[in-house]
Design an enzyme around this catalytic site. Sequence first.
Site, PDB file in Angstrom:
ATOM      1  N   ASP A   1      45.777  36.916  43.254  1.00  0.00           N
ATOM      2  CA  ASP A   1      45.633  36.293  41.939  1.00  0.00           C
ATOM      3  C   ASP A   1      46.281  37.147  40.857  1.00  0.00           C
ATOM      4  O   ASP A   1      46.986  36.632  39.986  1.00  0.00           O
ATOM      5  CB  ASP A   1      44.153  36.095  41.605  1.00  0.00           C
ATOM      6  CG  ASP A   1      43.509  34.999  42.428  1.00  0.00           C
ATOM      7  OD1 ASP A   1      44.246  34.238  43.083  1.00  0.00           O
ATOM      8  OD2 ASP A   1      42.262  34.908  42.430  1.00  0.00           O
TER       9      ASP A   1
ATOM     10  N   ASP B   1      40.639  39.320  41.882  1.00  0.00           N
ATOM     11  CA  ASP B   1      40.437  37.979  42.424  1.00  0.00           C
ATOM     12  C   ASP B   1      39.524  37.214  41.477  1.00  0.00           C
ATOM     13  O   ASP B   1      38.381  37.635  41.238  1.00  0.00           O
ATOM     14  CB  ASP B   1      39.805  38.072  43.819  1.00  0.00           C
ATOM     15  CG  ASP B   1      40.141  36.879  44.693  1.00  0.00           C
ATOM     16  OD1 ASP B   1      41.215  36.297  44.504  1.00  0.00           O
ATOM     17  OD2 ASP B   1      39.324  36.537  45.576  1.00  0.00           O
TER      18      ASP B   1
ATOM     19  N   LYS C   1      37.198  34.097  40.579  1.00  0.00           N
ATOM     20  CA  LYS C   1      36.387  33.102  41.261  1.00  0.00           C
ATOM     21  C   LYS C   1      35.587  32.291  40.245  1.00  0.00           C
ATOM     22  O   LYS C   1      35.236  32.783  39.159  1.00  0.00           O
ATOM     23  CB  LYS C   1      35.410  33.767  42.241  1.00  0.00           C
ATOM     24  CG  LYS C   1      36.075  34.562  43.356  1.00  0.00           C
ATOM     25  CD  LYS C   1      36.873  33.671  44.288  1.00  0.00           C
ATOM     26  CE  LYS C   1      37.476  34.459  45.438  1.00  0.00           C
ATOM     27  NZ  LYS C   1      38.322  33.624  46.322  1.00  0.00           N
TER      28      LYS C   1
END
EC number: 3.1.-.-
Length: 338
Positions: free
Chosen positions: A245, A258, A260
């Site tokens: 990411d 990352d 989420k």
Amino acid sequence: MAITMQVLKLVIQCKCVRSMCFPSGQFSYVGNFSTSCQWQARKKVSQYSTVDTERYSSLVREVLSSKTSSQTPESIEDEDCQLYGPIIRSRPPSQQLHKLPKNLHPLLNEAKGQSEYVPGPLARITLKRNSNNTSIPSVTRILQKTMPPDQAFYLERWKRRMIAELGEEGFQEYSSNLFRQGKLFHTAIEDTFTQEVPSKEDRECPAEVSGYIESVSNVLNDVTGVRAIESAVHHSALQYLGIVDCVAQYRGSLCVIDWKTSEKPKPFLRHTYDNPLQVAAYIGALNSDHNYNYQVENGLIVVAYKDGSPAHTHFLNSEKIMPFWEKWLLRLEEYAEK
């Protein structure tokens, strides 16, 4: 203990007096009676002692979990823990030794060093499939195919409940909406890091994900020196692919980040399930990939919430990431054996 024994003797003596049918109040002192009285009061049998609890366990479970609309895999696991106690994840003593991968491949690349950040174009390497890499699995696929049985159980149970409430088509639409929101959220993050004017007033994002962006606003203030966005990585030795990411500095530490989204708070790292393994896999692949002239030792998982409540961050330094790297190598071996 002595006081308890005296009380017990007194109770037994009183029962002996009653069983001999002496009139009530005839004896004002019973201290001289022996505790060797042979009469014993019958034990009262509970009317519930003969109930087949196993037979009705499913009914109890259904009654306590009737509100399917608010159920998630995590809440179902919590519910089962309340009914049956926590899941015993330990193994017999003979199997409790820490299992190591057959090939303990290093996470870091000795051929690379920690390069200083130089402002410039962000790395955005596109994942291209060709005849040479069609058989190379992705990190996501490997984790899905080697999911632990308990995680698979709760995920499948949650799915069935959602289908029971929404129907097949409704569940498909619900899943599509979640996927679309995730894509829009990642795109909004990209725009935040790539736009020329960084002021908050000029940032625009779809109303559908505005809450997620508000949720991570404080985290974004701590992210600097972005080097890569939605960029493909390939581990040349272990042969797996992934898309990171973000690679950037978080509070001074270079991290694979990352992003989420979640409908339920995840304040603890254990609530993120396989996400730490995913981050470890990306770090290892980036360090192995010749397209990047630097290496990363740290990871960061950011969990954003639609209602705008502050995101939870889980920082994994070089020491904390190593156990997850070893677990990832085990999952990689398990996948190869399937």
